[in-house]
Design a protein around this motif. Sequence first.
Motif, mmCIF file in Angstrom:
data_model
loop_
_atom_site.group_PDB
_atom_site.id
_atom_site.type_symbol
_atom_site.label_atom_id
_atom_site.label_comp_id
_atom_site.label_asym_id
_atom_site.label_seq_id
_atom_site.Cartn_x
_atom_site.Cartn_y
_atom_site.Cartn_z
ATOM 1 N N THR A 119 -51.156 -58.218 6.514
ATOM 2 C CA THR A 119 -50.408 -57.313 7.396
ATOM 3 C C THR A 119 -51.028 -55.932 7.370
ATOM 4 O O THR A 119 -51.336 -55.414 6.302
ATOM 5 C CB THR A 119 -48.954 -57.143 6.900
ATOM 6 O OG1 THR A 119 -48.950 -57.275 5.489
ATOM 7 C CG2 THR A 119 -48.031 -58.122 7.543
ATOM 8 N N LEU A 177 -49.838 -52.279 8.821
ATOM 9 C CA LEU A 177 -48.749 -51.568 9.499
ATOM 10 C C LEU A 177 -49.251 -50.226 10.014
ATOM 11 O O LEU A 177 -49.788 -49.426 9.260
ATOM 12 C CB LEU A 177 -47.587 -51.326 8.530
ATOM 13 C CG LEU A 177 -46.419 -50.527 9.120
ATOM 14 C CD1 LEU A 177 -45.621 -51.382 10.092
ATOM 15 C CD2 LEU A 177 -45.515 -49.979 8.028
ATOM 16 N N GLN A 210 -46.586 -54.479 3.103
ATOM 17 C CA GLN A 210 -47.807 -54.709 3.876
ATOM 18 C C GLN A 210 -49.039 -54.563 2.990
ATOM 19 O O GLN A 210 -49.029 -53.790 2.030
ATOM 20 C CB GLN A 210 -47.875 -53.755 5.086
ATOM 21 C CG GLN A 210 -48.347 -52.334 4.812
ATOM 22 C CD GLN A 210 -47.286 -51.451 4.226
ATOM 23 O OE1 GLN A 210 -46.532 -51.869 3.354
ATOM 24 N NE2 GLN A 210 -47.226 -50.201 4.652
ATOM 25 N N ILE A 236 -43.003 -57.073 8.658
ATOM 26 C CA ILE A 236 -43.956 -57.303 7.559
ATOM 27 C C ILE A 236 -43.687 -58.593 6.791
ATOM 28 O O ILE A 236 -44.585 -59.424 6.619
ATOM 29 C CB ILE A 236 -43.946 -56.099 6.590
ATOM 30 C CG1 ILE A 236 -44.513 -54.863 7.299
ATOM 31 C CG2 ILE A 236 -44.757 -56.407 5.336
ATOM 32 C CD1 ILE A 236 -44.347 -53.577 6.528
#
Lengths: 302, 98, 519
Positions: A10, A12, A30, A231
């Motif tokens: 992830t 972000l 994340q 997330i």
Amino acid sequence: MEQRVSLKRTSLYVSGSSPANIIEAVFYNQDCIVYDLEDSVPTSEKDAARLIVYNALRHQRPAEKYVIIRVNGIYSEFIDEDLEAAVRARPDALRIPKVESAKEVQSISAKMAAIERQAGIEVGSIELWCNIESYLGILNALEIATADSRVVALALGAEDYTASMKAQRTKKGLEMFYARNALLMACRAAGVDAIDMVFSDINDLEGLREDVALARNLGFDGKTAIHPRQIDIINSYFTPSKKEIDYALRVLAAVEEGKRLNKGAVALDGSMIDKPVELRALTTIAQARAAGIKIGGENHAG
Amino acid sequence: MQLKHPAVAGTLESSDVQVTIHPNNGMGLDIRIESIVKAQFGDAILETVREVLAAFGVTDASVQINDKGALDWVIRARMQAAICRGVERSFDWEGEGV
Amino acid sequence: MPVNAVGRELPERIGNYIVKPYQGINAPEPTSKKVVSNRVLTLRPAGGSKVIGTLEEAIEASGLQDGMTISFHHSFREGDLIVGQVLTAIRNLGIKDLRFAPSAVVNIKNPSIVDFVRDGTITRIEASGIRGELGDAVINGLMDEPVILRTHGARPRAIEAGELEIDVAFIGASAADEYGNATGQIGPNACGALGYSFIDATSAGKVVVITDYLVNYPCVPASISQQYVDYVVVVEQIGIPEKIGAGATRMTRNPRDLMIAKRIADVIAASRLFENDFSFQTGAGSISIACTNYLAERMEERGIKARFALGGITANIVEIFNKGLVKVLEGSQSFDAVAARAIVEHPNIVEIDNAVYSNIYGKGCMLDKLNFGVLTALEVDVDFNLNILTGSSGEMMGGLGGGPDVAAGSDISIAALPIVRGRTPSVVNKVFTICTPGETVAMVVTEAGIALNPRHKHYEMLRDDMGKTDLKIVSIESLRQLAESFTGKPKQIECTDKVVCIVEYRDGTVIDVIRQIKR
């Protein structure tokens, strides 16, 4: 070639205009934080956002995150000062919007090298993520991915890509299917990570689940998130399941056993274990470990 | 460094600080601090404000701080932005602000 | 100066108040004292009605005089219209020097309680919390006498121990009959459970029921029985139901708070006590409501049903009850219209006396039967002591409520808070005001990790259960350091020697005092 294993499930986006969001972003799950100087920052605030991001990273860099700064476009009036601020902030990587050719990557890399040299940062140590968000970017994805040793990932941007294609953006994303595969192929050929596009409806968590399941099945290594609530869902799809971990452990145990007995070919459950299967097992275990999963009984098959 | 005109940086959002800076030619520094954490951090805020002014060589300015609980680096960044705007110059990246 | 079991220096006396220092969680001695009540035998010949024309007439009839003690419930919270009307009537009658002892001070404006302190109507306050304008004024030295703050469990104890004798109790009821049978569950301005008023009704010298909805005899249901009620006054409006839950019952959308809420549910689900017929209290703050929802998801996934849930009732917990995930809801207050109505509609949603809920001196209490209790806090220190009253600049932020009682009563008490709020660290070396002793706090859940308390009675069990998960377990000291690395070291708040608030623990001992802030 040796497949690198790193965790980029992830990423972000956090606006360089919002100190509150920057502070809170440290605590989410994340893997990568992308401090944004581009779309989320109004033109009149570019100067202030550079200073916020620079100071944030110089004084309070998140310890356990892969840190990225997204600068403004290669041809924008902001790029040179963005690079000054972003390189000196010493992130793990810069994320460059709308990359369309190898030459663009090389020119950014050269500018970064000059700043690194001047600032006493090891030249070439800051990596590059190239956002691919046009048909030209897709067509040139392989040359972009191999343009410079800094490039470690390509990230797909759907909005601009579909606009460049005169395509309609839909939730199911069939219009993105080719671009996703094309980008993936380039990444695999170049040995870099492939990061899937944003799912923009932050209230549709079911839609996100479908979208990220598809991305994972296609082969992506991670996905960009635009809201913290995305997330955990994204992470969960890029974290191996217990079944996958158990299978990977059995594969690796069988390979070990084969090496010990000096066997050329190893079989598990009646199928041959070739090199790609072994690599996939290694990736699975590395991803699970990095995601905090405790792996027990690693020698249970041996 | 001489301020050319008044300048503002930052917002009144939570965890941010709004810095307003005015030329104060020949009159030295006049720093006023309003903060929701003044009891615990008023002195620390003043110290940071003075430090950034000194780094830029600003000796004459009236500075109004309206702090909504900003961390030290946010105050630093907002001060730097306000001064750069007031003196109409880019931040000295090569010197990294020093 | 004596030092109590949580290390706080206390004066031996504060005015006429003799300080009994907190001795630790296991210190309370059994007592054979008789229950104290001001209730008097009152002959009432047949016929007539207890309805009296105006508040002034009722106050005069009650015999209220200078220096006496009056009480109220706080079930209307920010929507309360009773306290202001009664105090105004008292002022009109020229009665002064009263001890104001509501279950909690609600933050009313126009008129504000501060006005009644300034004009001498009120000279002493004893409650569970004083927030807003009054709180700020008190901490800046408004009153000569210190305010005594008691938890929900400590108040009924103090009343029955004779430490807080109530002369006149004013009980707002959304419906009542002419003989004083009263309830909060029906009527146009229903507030739900009246759990805080039971002890006032049974203990006060005189009881005045105030309603805006007089029903035909007998009022059904009746939470307050006619046998305790002396007078009934009908006013235009007793409260604004929409304001009861103001702020308390909305689910947070703040991603950090949601993350903390989810971690609490994860912790509960990882505990071996999370099994069929478990019990919990998650509370009514915005983190708590999110936490309740996450917990319900875990219960559905694992096919686990709770035997009961305790505490303030919210629409949200009623929804979970309706899904069949909780068999019994026991509540001493209701936070919204759905919750207020639910008691009437469901036999297994029960209004309980606050003393039954929280008073250990009432032969035990319900929250001692809790498996899991979720607490919110403003600050926690490295000894796990919680501050739920004062902000870090020394401002009054909340009330004690039942938090300290829940912490002591439940098997696993979980304190939820972010490690920093703005530039204010909330994990610190020493909290400004100790409200909940650290030994009763099992763990602290933050956005930056979970800290288990090695001094808690169930530490080993928790350590084993949490060790089997991938939850991030950290030390409380590392959370403190992390918080300070963000904010810098805060300067100590300076205080004078004047004690403005005394914080009583559930056993009537003093766990801390709040001194006037030096300005």
